[in-house]
Write an enzyme that holds these catalytic residues in place. Sequence first.
Site, PDB file in Angstrom:
ATOM      1  N   SER A 133       0.894  -1.125  -0.140  1.00 37.22           N
ATOM      2  CA  SER A 133      -0.130  -0.144  -0.153  1.00 37.22           C
ATOM      3  C   SER A 133       0.760   1.048  -0.126  1.00 37.22           C
ATOM      4  O   SER A 133       2.099   1.370   0.410  1.00 37.22           O
ATOM      5  CB  SER A 133      -0.685   0.093   1.253  1.00 37.22           C
ATOM      6  OG  SER A 133      -1.502   1.025   1.452  1.00 37.22           O
ATOM      7  N   TYR A 146      -2.827  -0.475  10.513  1.00 38.70           N
ATOM      8  CA  TYR A 146      -2.697  -0.666   9.063  1.00 38.70           C
ATOM      9  C   TYR A 146      -1.122  -0.221   8.622  1.00 38.70           C
ATOM     10  O   TYR A 146      -0.444  -1.023   7.988  1.00 38.70           O
ATOM     11  CB  TYR A 146      -3.729  -0.106   8.268  1.00 38.70           C
ATOM     12  CG  TYR A 146      -3.734  -0.567   6.993  1.00 38.70           C
ATOM     13  CD1 TYR A 146      -4.188  -1.846   6.308  1.00 38.70           C
ATOM     14  CD2 TYR A 146      -3.246   0.498   5.824  1.00 38.70           C
ATOM     15  CE1 TYR A 146      -4.220  -2.257   5.068  1.00 38.70           C
ATOM     16  CE2 TYR A 146      -3.408   0.012   4.338  1.00 38.70           C
ATOM     17  CZ  TYR A 146      -3.726  -1.357   3.910  1.00 38.70           C
ATOM     18  OH  TYR A 146      -3.616  -1.750   2.658  1.00 38.70           O
TER      19      TYR A 146
END
Length: 275
Positions: A133, A146
Amino acid sequence: MTTSLLLTGCSTGIGYHCAHALHKAGYHVVASCRHPDDVARLQQEGLQCVRIDMDDEASIEQGLADALALTGGRLDVLFNNAAYGQPGALEDLPTAALRQQFESNFFGWHHLTQAVIPIMLKQGSGKIVQNSSVLGLVAMRYRGAYNASKFALEGYTDTLRLELSDTPIHVSLIEPGPIESQFRANAKARFEQHIALEGSRHRENYQLTLSRLGKASPSNQFTLGPEAVLKPLQAIINSSRPAPRYYVTQPTYLFGFLRRILPTQWLDKLLKKST
């Protein structure tokens, strides 16, 4: 020989789209999902699908065995994709929620990757693709769990690439920014499960977070469809020397560039404005 692939996290979003598209393109695709209902649904749609729960080592081992039974024992590409986001300020996040985030987004990936490496070494080739990501490159507020899992994945994958550099196994990262999926809905559910809104000094900002996560349509103008991730994945599959990293979406290119050139304090000012 048809290229065999195992994709994790295929119930919706990136994994679902890539599994169907690659199957249609003629690859031998084995998809995986956590929930038996999703496995059955994908099988009814014409995909070979096995159950893999990334929180459960026994499920990972059984799912890999089931996948190899379908491919005749060969696995050319592993696409690690199964993940979710746990929102909330780190100071409000229960340690158990952080552990759970890492089980799904990191430790399960390691367990599956570790099991796949001997197979690829024995057959003399293989590719391991990690879906990371933009939040593995830069951090944003209220995404600490995250962020941490993806930063860990980046370091893990860089190390793995170095350690496998004298083998026929190639290791690559795909680093998407915002992609259309069920990610926001799943993140909202995790927020409501673990974060106590009342009494938090972040309460006002949490209201904005919940509003963003609750929107049916993407709130980011740079959001792309899952086909944007399919493109680099296919490039990796078809390349004899895939690149270490593939950026996806304009925010990843932008923040990847800014991280290299800006002082940390300047970059922090920009990131604090990001939602």
